[in-house]
Motif scaffolding. Structure first.
Motif, PDB file in Angstrom:
ATOM      1  N   GLU A  21      -8.335  -7.586   8.394  1.00  0.00           N
ATOM      2  CA  GLU A  21      -7.105  -8.394   8.453  1.00  0.00           C
ATOM      3  C   GLU A  21      -6.535  -8.603   7.051  1.00  0.00           C
ATOM      4  O   GLU A  21      -5.332  -8.589   6.856  1.00  0.00           O
ATOM      5  CB  GLU A  21      -7.378  -9.735   9.140  1.00  0.00           C
ATOM      6  N   ARG A  22      -7.432  -8.774   6.098  1.00  0.00           N
ATOM      7  CA  ARG A  22      -6.959  -8.976   4.717  1.00  0.00           C
ATOM      8  C   ARG A  22      -6.298  -7.711   4.163  1.00  0.00           C
ATOM      9  O   ARG A  22      -5.232  -7.780   3.564  1.00  0.00           O
ATOM     10  CB  ARG A  22      -8.128  -9.393   3.821  1.00  0.00           C
ATOM     11  N   VAL A  23      -6.932  -6.552   4.358  1.00  0.00           N
ATOM     12  CA  VAL A  23      -6.421  -5.345   3.684  1.00  0.00           C
ATOM     13  C   VAL A  23      -5.378  -4.575   4.495  1.00  0.00           C
ATOM     14  O   VAL A  23      -4.627  -3.774   3.936  1.00  0.00           O
ATOM     15  CB  VAL A  23      -7.579  -4.381   3.252  1.00  0.00           C
ATOM     16  N   LEU A  24      -5.336  -4.820   5.827  1.00  0.00           N
ATOM     17  CA  LEU A  24      -4.360  -4.096   6.654  1.00  0.00           C
ATOM     18  C   LEU A  24      -3.350  -5.030   7.315  1.00  0.00           C
ATOM     19  O   LEU A  24      -2.320  -4.591   7.806  1.00  0.00           O
ATOM     20  CB  LEU A  24      -5.095  -3.321   7.771  1.00  0.00           C
ATOM     21  N   GLY A  25      -3.679  -6.306   7.368  1.00  0.00           N
ATOM     22  CA  GLY A  25      -2.827  -7.268   8.071  1.00  0.00           C
ATOM     23  C   GLY A  25      -3.432  -7.591   9.435  1.00  0.00           C
ATOM     24  O   GLY A  25      -4.322  -6.888   9.911  1.00  0.00           O
ATOM     25  N   GLY A  26      -2.938  -8.675  10.066  1.00  0.00           N
ATOM     26  CA  GLY A  26      -3.537  -9.153  11.326  1.00  0.00           C
ATOM     27  C   GLY A  26      -3.217  -8.289  12.517  1.00  0.00           C
ATOM     28  O   GLY A  26      -2.530  -7.298  12.408  1.00  0.00           O
TER      29      GLY A  26
ATOM     30  N   GLU B 119      -3.250  -3.789 -13.951  1.00  0.00           N
ATOM     31  CA  GLU B 119      -2.276  -3.306 -14.947  1.00  0.00           C
ATOM     32  C   GLU B 119      -2.141  -1.790 -14.913  1.00  0.00           C
ATOM     33  O   GLU B 119      -1.113  -1.234 -15.264  1.00  0.00           O
ATOM     34  CB  GLU B 119      -2.764  -3.670 -16.363  1.00  0.00           C
ATOM     35  N   HIS B 120      -3.222  -1.114 -14.524  1.00  0.00           N
ATOM     36  CA  HIS B 120      -3.218   0.354 -14.512  1.00  0.00           C
ATOM     37  C   HIS B 120      -3.007   0.918 -13.107  1.00  0.00           C
ATOM     38  O   HIS B 120      -3.326   2.061 -12.843  1.00  0.00           O
ATOM     39  CB  HIS B 120      -4.526   0.880 -15.116  1.00  0.00           C
ATOM     40  N   ARG B 121      -2.514   0.100 -12.218  1.00  0.00           N
ATOM     41  CA  ARG B 121      -2.268   0.500 -10.818  1.00  0.00           C
ATOM     42  C   ARG B 121      -3.528   1.078 -10.167  1.00  0.00           C
ATOM     43  O   ARG B 121      -3.510   2.086  -9.454  1.00  0.00           O
ATOM     44  CB  ARG B 121      -1.082   1.472 -10.701  1.00  0.00           C
ATOM     45  N   GLY B 122      -4.645   0.420 -10.443  1.00  0.00           N
ATOM     46  CA  GLY B 122      -5.911   0.846  -9.861  1.00  0.00           C
ATOM     47  C   GLY B 122      -5.970   0.541  -8.371  1.00  0.00           C
ATOM     48  O   GLY B 122      -5.340  -0.406  -7.888  1.00  0.00           O
TER      49      GLY B 122
ATOM     50  N   ALA C 124      -0.489  -6.780   1.263  1.00  0.00           N
ATOM     51  CA  ALA C 124       0.777  -6.650   0.538  1.00  0.00           C
ATOM     52  C   ALA C 124       0.580  -5.870  -0.756  1.00  0.00           C
ATOM     53  O   ALA C 124       1.345  -4.938  -1.055  1.00  0.00           O
ATOM     54  CB  ALA C 124       1.353  -8.036   0.245  1.00  0.00           C
ATOM     55  N   SER C 125      -0.452  -6.217  -1.524  1.00  0.00           N
ATOM     56  CA  SER C 125      -0.634  -5.517  -2.804  1.00  0.00           C
ATOM     57  C   SER C 125      -1.073  -4.069  -2.570  1.00  0.00           C
ATOM     58  O   SER C 125      -0.690  -3.161  -3.308  1.00  0.00           O
ATOM     59  CB  SER C 125      -1.626  -6.263  -3.700  1.00  0.00           C
ATOM     60  N   LEU C 126      -1.860  -3.839  -1.521  1.00  0.00           N
ATOM     61  CA  LEU C 126      -2.335  -2.474  -1.257  1.00  0.00           C
ATOM     62  C   LEU C 126      -1.194  -1.588  -0.754  1.00  0.00           C
ATOM     63  O   LEU C 126      -1.154  -0.388  -1.052  1.00  0.00           O
ATOM     64  CB  LEU C 126      -3.487  -2.505  -0.246  1.00  0.00           C
TER      65      LEU C 126
END
Ligand SMILES: Cc1cc2nc3c(=O)[nH]c(=O)nc-3n(C[C@H](O)[C@H](O)[C@H](O)COP(=O)(O)OP(=O)(O)OC[C@H]3O[C@@H](n4cnc5c(N)ncnc54)[C@H](O)[C@@H]3O)c2cc1C
Length: 437
Positions: A432-437, A385-388, A401-403
């Motif tokens: 892979e999760r945080v940057l993509g494959g 909610e606080h764009r953490g 995607a969210s990062l």
């Protein structure tokens, strides 16, 4: 650390892997050979540091490189106060090596057992609204890239890439040397004392502004903030260190020993947590001392725990703490580990949690024998909610995607990774999760 049976586990014991092979290259040339051989064999390769990340960021399924032998000073530029260290140098070792040169690292986190490469790769930070994380001290990096070549990045060599490479999650290559901009050795005075939580939150921005390094801990079920304020003093100033006995009693017996027993008891009988927290609250006494900076910044942590930490815009920090207070009250959660709150200046590193904004860091912890997930998931909703932005080395559930929505330079970093590691030699499931494959 990799055990004799070839299994590597991280400090929090949440990650374990048996890599195809473990190598301990003693030279930079040996790192180059290891990278080239792994690529030829179709294996992924990853350097690990001290294994102190809670996430799977350091998990190496193919070739795991332990760089303990690549430790020490490469060169010192006295005039510009710059020191080049081998990548496997532990932070406490760096402090010891800098001392004879009259130099120190500008800021440090809570502990100093991490390697310099590991610490900068995840954005490890301390506290202080005028100071950035450790990666902001980096003025040059030498990497072994996917083709096995050495690539130097500093103000004379591809300077535009330094803000990406200085904090790069281990995704761009194996770092073999790090050049730090140091400062003249300095003394820190430390004042540790309890203060009412409400008053601390009401004037948080002012308190943080008025001190060099301010942080506080707060236990659920209490209304007290345990504050720690460090002020910078010239290196030559006389110090008043804690006696070895007081340090032992406070840090080893009180902060770690008694804590271990109460956490273990609380995990079996959760109902006692409020009383234990209130007791801990009353046991805090004022401590005032001064010492060389690295001895004040870093403490020992021997009780194992799990941690999630988010950086939020600094001005929202108090709201986030209040929301966590409301959450734990409404759910009736009694947590035996404290919430920790710290601060950092804005910086220009592409993947820094403080990129482009002064930041407040709010960390939640749970004893390692307890299920951290319900608590962390609920706190993470508040952070979102606080764009953490989550610490790269601490638990979180965000993905590429969210990062990408949280970091203006995320897409640029992904594009750089495509260029520097097109075959994903350095990847793993976390990347892979945080940057993509
Ligand atoms: C008890 C405890 C206290 C902590 N306190 C703090 C704190 O005060 N502040 C804070 O911000 N964080 C803190 N952390 C988190 C910790 O600082 C980070 O997770 C840090 O990355 C750990 O460093 P490491 O050497 O253990 O690296 P590892 O966890 O082993 O590795 C981290 C990343 O660095 C990469 N890496 C390591 N070496 C190289 C290399 N040579 N080349 C390329 N990539 C490399 C790895 O591949 C991985 O991606 C703490 C963690 C624990 C367990």
């Amino acid at each position: 650390m990799t055990a004799a049976n070839g299994v590597w586990r991280n400090w929090s014991r949440l990650e374990r892997v048996k890599p195809v092979r473990v190598e301990r290259p003693p030279t930079i040339a040996a790192v180059q050979r290891a990278v080239t051989a792994a690529a030829r064999a179709g294996l992924r390769v990853k350097a690990v540091g001290a294994g102190h990340s809670f996430t799977g960021i350091a998990v190496a399924t193919g070739v795991l490189l332990e760089l303990d032998e690549l430790s020490g000073i490469v060169s010192v530029d006295r005039e510009r106060m710059r020191v080049t260290l081998l990548a496997g140098t532990r932070l406490h070792e760096a402090a010891r090596l800098l001392r004879p040169h009259g130099l120190a690292m500008e800021n440090l986190g809570d502990i100093d057992v991490q390697t310099i490469a590991g610490a900068i790769s995840t954005g490890t930070h301390g506290t202080g609204s005028r100071f950035g994380g450790i990666a902001t001290q980096v003025v040059g990096v030498t990497l072994v890239t996917a083709d096995g070549e050495l690539r130097r990045i500093d103000e004379d060599h591809e300077p535009e890439l330094l803000p990406a490479v200085a904090l790069s999650l281990g995704a761009l290559g194996v770092i073999v040397e790090v050049t730090l901009q140091c400062v003249p050795a300095f003394v820190l005075t430390a004042l540790e004392c309890p203060a009412p939580l409400d008053e601390t939150l009401d004037d948080l921005e002012g308190i943080v502004e008025r001190s060099d390094h301010f942080e506080f801990y707060w236990f659920t079920d209490t209304t007290t903030a345990v504050t720690k304020t460090n002020e910078r003093r010239p290196g030559g100033e006389r110090t008043r260190p804690l006696s070895a006995m007081r340090r032992f009693v406070d840090d080893s017996l009180m902060a770690n020993g008694v804590y271990r027993v109460t956490c273990a008891a609380s995990s079996m009988v959760p109902g006692i947590v409020p009383s234990v927290n209130r007791l801990a609250d009353r046991l805090w006494t004022n401590r005032e001392y001064s010492d060389l900076s690295h001895r004040v910044f870093a403490t020992r942590r021997t009780v194992r725990f799990r941690e999630m930490e988010y950086a939020v815009p600094a001005e929202r920090t108090a709201d986030v703490v209040r929301a966590i207070d409301e959450l734990t009250r409404s759910r009736g959660w009694h947590v035996s580990f404290p919430i920790e709150v710290r601060f950092a200046a804005a910086d220009d590193l592409w993947l820094s949690t403080a990129s482009g904004r002064p930041s407040g860091y709010v960390a939640v912890h749970r004893y390692h024998r307890e299920d951290h997930r319900p608590y962390f998931e609920a706190v993470e909703d508040i952070m979102r909610e606080h764009r953490g932005r989550p610490h790269w080395g601490k638990l979180h559930t965000q993905d590429a995607a969210s990062l990408a929505d949280l970091y203006p330079r995320h897409a640029d970093f992904v594009a750089l990774r495509d260029r520097m590691d097109p075959d994903r030699l350095f990847t793993n499931a976390y990347l892979e999760r945080v940057l993509g494959g």
